[in-house]
Scaffold this motif. Structure first.
Motif, PDB file in Angstrom:
ATOM      1  N   MET A 164       3.526   7.579  -5.329  1.00 21.66           N
ATOM      2  CA  MET A 164       3.184   6.310  -5.978  1.00 21.66           C
ATOM      3  C   MET A 164       3.846   5.112  -5.308  1.00 21.66           C
ATOM      4  O   MET A 164       3.824   4.000  -5.846  1.00 21.66           O
ATOM      5  N   ASN A 165       4.468   5.362  -4.152  1.00 18.66           N
ATOM      6  CA  ASN A 165       5.160   4.301  -3.399  1.00 18.66           C
ATOM      7  C   ASN A 165       6.229   3.594  -4.222  1.00 18.66           C
ATOM      8  O   ASN A 165       6.404   2.377  -4.122  1.00 18.66           O
ATOM      9  N   LEU A 166       6.944   4.378  -5.008  1.00 18.88           N
ATOM     10  CA  LEU A 166       8.000   3.778  -5.844  1.00 18.88           C
ATOM     11  C   LEU A 166       9.395   4.126  -5.337  1.00 18.88           C
ATOM     12  O   LEU A 166      10.390   3.860  -6.008  1.00 18.88           O
ATOM     13  N   GLU A 167       9.467   4.747  -4.123  1.00 16.08           N
ATOM     14  CA  GLU A 167      10.770   5.285  -3.710  1.00 16.08           C
ATOM     15  C   GLU A 167      11.845   4.226  -3.443  1.00 16.08           C
ATOM     16  O   GLU A 167      13.018   4.550  -3.395  1.00 16.08           O
ATOM     17  N   ASN A 168      11.428   2.963  -3.298  1.00 13.44           N
ATOM     18  CA  ASN A 168      12.462   1.916  -3.126  1.00 13.44           C
ATOM     19  C   ASN A 168      13.075   1.521  -4.473  1.00 13.44           C
ATOM     20  O   ASN A 168      14.066   0.799  -4.526  1.00 13.44           O
ATOM     21  N   ARG A 169      12.505   1.984  -5.601  1.00 11.97           N
ATOM     22  CA  ARG A 169      13.035   1.603  -6.921  1.00 11.97           C
ATOM     23  C   ARG A 169      13.409   2.783  -7.815  1.00 11.97           C
ATOM     24  O   ARG A 169      14.167   2.639  -8.769  1.00 11.97           O
ATOM     25  N   VAL A 170      12.865   3.964  -7.511  1.00  9.21           N
ATOM     26  CA  VAL A 170      13.113   5.121  -8.376  1.00  9.21           C
ATOM     27  C   VAL A 170      13.658   6.281  -7.543  1.00  9.21           C
ATOM     28  O   VAL A 170      13.080   6.643  -6.522  1.00  9.21           O
ATOM     29  N   THR A 171      14.766   6.856  -7.997  1.00  8.60           N
ATOM     30  CA  THR A 171      15.368   7.991  -7.287  1.00  8.60           C
ATOM     31  C   THR A 171      15.717   9.070  -8.295  1.00  8.60           C
ATOM     32  O   THR A 171      16.336   8.787  -9.332  1.00  8.60           O
ATOM     33  N   GLY A 172      15.345  10.287  -7.990  1.00  3.15           N
ATOM     34  CA  GLY A 172      15.733  11.419  -8.832  1.00  3.15           C
ATOM     35  C   GLY A 172      16.962  12.088  -8.256  1.00  3.15           C
ATOM     36  O   GLY A 172      17.032  12.305  -7.041  1.00  3.15           O
ATOM     37  N   ILE A 173      17.933  12.394  -9.113  1.00  7.04           N
ATOM     38  CA  ILE A 173      19.126  13.107  -8.642  1.00  7.04           C
ATOM     39  C   ILE A 173      19.437  14.271  -9.591  1.00  7.04           C
ATOM     40  O   ILE A 173      19.182  14.192 -10.791  1.00  7.04           O
ATOM     41  N   VAL A 174      20.023  15.328  -9.006  1.00  7.99           N
ATOM     42  CA  VAL A 174      20.459  16.464  -9.820  1.00  7.99           C
ATOM     43  C   VAL A 174      21.846  16.131 -10.355  1.00  7.99           C
ATOM     44  O   VAL A 174      22.707  15.660  -9.619  1.00  7.99           O
ATOM     45  N   GLY A 175      22.050  16.325 -11.655  1.00  9.07           N
ATOM     46  CA  GLY A 175      23.360  16.026 -12.223  1.00  9.07           C
ATOM     47  C   GLY A 175      23.430  16.431 -13.673  1.00  9.07           C
ATOM     48  O   GLY A 175      22.467  16.966 -14.233  1.00  9.07           O
ATOM     49  N   SER A 176      24.591  16.167 -14.268  1.00 14.68           N
ATOM     50  CA  SER A 176      24.825  16.553 -15.658  1.00 14.68           C
ATOM     51  C   SER A 176      24.949  15.313 -16.547  1.00 14.68           C
ATOM     52  O   SER A 176      25.669  14.373 -16.207  1.00 14.68           O
ATOM     53  N   MET A 177      24.289  15.374 -17.680  1.00 15.25           N
ATOM     54  CA  MET A 177      24.366  14.274 -18.653  1.00 15.25           C
ATOM     55  C   MET A 177      25.770  14.153 -19.247  1.00 15.25           C
ATOM     56  O   MET A 177      26.101  13.161 -19.871  1.00 15.25           O
ATOM     57  N   GLU A 178      26.552  15.231 -19.075  1.00 12.28           N
ATOM     58  CA  GLU A 178      27.903  15.232 -19.662  1.00 12.28           C
ATOM     59  C   GLU A 178      28.951  14.673 -18.721  1.00 12.28           C
ATOM     60  O   GLU A 178      30.116  14.522 -19.087  1.00 12.28           O
ATOM     61  N   ASN A 179      28.551  14.429 -17.485  1.00 12.78           N
ATOM     62  CA  ASN A 179      29.508  13.964 -16.478  1.00 12.78           C
ATOM     63  C   ASN A 179      28.752  13.038 -15.533  1.00 12.78           C
ATOM     64  O   ASN A 179      28.441  13.392 -14.413  1.00 12.78           O
ATOM     65  N   LEU A 180      28.466  11.833 -16.012  1.00  9.42           N
ATOM     66  CA  LEU A 180      27.554  10.949 -15.282  1.00  9.42           C
ATOM     67  C   LEU A 180      28.154  10.463 -13.967  1.00  9.42           C
ATOM     68  O   LEU A 180      29.344  10.130 -13.909  1.00  9.42           O
ATOM     69  N   PRO A 181      27.325  10.395 -12.918  1.00  7.04           N
ATOM     70  CA  PRO A 181      27.817  10.005 -11.595  1.00  7.04           C
ATOM     71  C   PRO A 181      27.737   8.496 -11.347  1.00  7.04           C
ATOM     72  O   PRO A 181      27.685   8.072 -10.189  1.00  7.04           O
ATOM     73  N   PHE A 182      27.680   7.677 -12.401  1.00 11.96           N
ATOM     74  CA  PHE A 182      27.542   6.229 -12.226  1.00 11.96           C
ATOM     75  C   PHE A 182      28.895   5.544 -12.371  1.00 11.96           C
ATOM     76  O   PHE A 182      29.826   6.109 -12.926  1.00 11.96           O
ATOM     77  N   GLN A 183      28.936   4.283 -11.901  1.00  8.22           N
ATOM     78  CA  GLN A 183      30.171   3.504 -12.110  1.00  8.22           C
ATOM     79  C   GLN A 183      30.227   3.022 -13.553  1.00  8.22           C
ATOM     80  O   GLN A 183      29.182   2.746 -14.152  1.00  8.22           O
ATOM     81  N   LYS A 184      31.444   2.916 -14.062  1.00  2.03           N
ATOM     82  CA  LYS A 184      31.608   2.378 -15.429  1.00  2.03           C
ATOM     83  C   LYS A 184      31.081   0.942 -15.469  1.00  2.03           C
ATOM     84  O   LYS A 184      31.142   0.219 -14.473  1.00  2.03           O
ATOM     85  N   ASN A 185      30.574   0.526 -16.607  1.00  2.48           N
ATOM     86  CA  ASN A 185      30.050  -0.840 -16.825  1.00  2.48           C
ATOM     87  C   ASN A 185      28.981  -1.258 -15.812  1.00  2.48           C
ATOM     88  O   ASN A 185      28.919  -2.426 -15.418  1.00  2.48           O
TER      89      ASN A 185
END
Ligand SMILES: C[S@@+](CC[C@H](N)C(=O)[O-])C[C@H]1O[C@@H](n2cnc3c(N)ncnc32)[C@H](O)[C@@H]1O
Length: 253
Positions: A88-109
């Protein structure tokens, strides 16, 4: 050649990988929930947790301007999401990653919005809502669906089924109270309509299971899996006035 024995998990993945959704929901419901989040152009960093193959992730990308990360524990689902995103040509805005909802890989805030459909009950509503809070910016939104009791009467058969599946149902007021206790302003909640379960999930799932049933004819695990899924649909049909998926929308204070 040695063939691997079938497992319930393999069957679950093989059933769901080709479905548009891996649980009850709809694009209309996504739009209804987004209606509480205006103005939509402020949502620049979004996470969709337990995204599956990303039916709702793509829908979010069609309505929101920002960068969306879909996260799921199953690599096969994420691979499928990323394939769909590319087509759908959305790869510049949407990325899928493997991970756990209990240990999120994002920065705080760092996030403006955490979205999650049909997944939070796997880790517990309170555990999810409280863990995710710190990853949202102040004033950031959470929008999640969770199976919930809709009545004071709570049939034992329903309780037993969801407990055996590693989940639990709470009443809507309990979940709202949990949101408030975890540092959110409660914005809105609404119950998903029946067609989100039937037309959008049980019917396509049944068709996929029928195909697998032919492929694995006579296999005992397949028979047990088919029976388990049939029981879930029958339970919903019998007790749907007592429980359902509820959307909960909140905002960090
Ligand atoms: C019922 S499906 C819903 C998928 C999708 N959101 C939808 O509504 O179609 C629940 C999803 O949550 C994912 N999941 C369950 N527990 C998880 C965890 N601890 N971390 C990440 N993903 C998880 C599953 O792999 C599955 O894709």
């Amino acid at each position: 050649m040695e063939t691997k024995p079938l497992s319930m998990l393999n069957l679950l993945l093989e059933t769901h990988i080709g479905l548009k959704r891996q649980g009850p929901g709809s694009s209309e419901v996504v739009e209804q929930a987004l209606g509480f989040l205006k103005p939509l152009n402020q949502f620049l960093r979004i996470a969709d947790l337990g995204c599956g193959t990303g039916g709702q992730t793509i829908c979010l990308a069609q309505h929101l301007p920002g960068m969306i990360t879909g996260l799921d524990m199953f690599p096969d689902f994420i691979e499928k999401l990323n394939e769909n995103v590319k087509s759908m040509n959305l790869e510049n805005r949407v990325t899928g990653i493997v991970g756990s909802m209990e240990n999120l890989p994002f920065q705080k805030n760092s996030l403006d919005l955490i979205w999650s459909e049909g997944a939070i009950d796997n880790i517990g509503f309170e555990e999810g809502i409280s863990h995710w809070h710190d990853f949202l910016k102040k004033g950031g939104f959470v929008a999640v669906t969770c199976p919930s009791w809709l009545t004071r009467e709570r049939p034992t058969a329903v309780d037993q089924f969801w407990s055996a599946a590693g989940s639990r149902l709470d009443g809507v007021s309990t979940n709202i109270e949990i949101m408030q206790r975890c540092g959110y302003q409660f914005i809105a909640s609404f119950t998903l309509p029946e067609q989100c379960w039937t037309e959008n999930y049980f019917i396509p799932r049944e068709a996929a299971i029928n195909r697998l049933s032919k492929k694995y004819a006579g296999n005992e695990t397949m028979i047990a899996y088919e029976e388990q899924n049939r029981y879930e649909s029958e339970l919903y049909s019998k007790y749907k006035q007592y429980y359902g998926y509820v959307f909960y929308i909140g905002r960090t204070i």
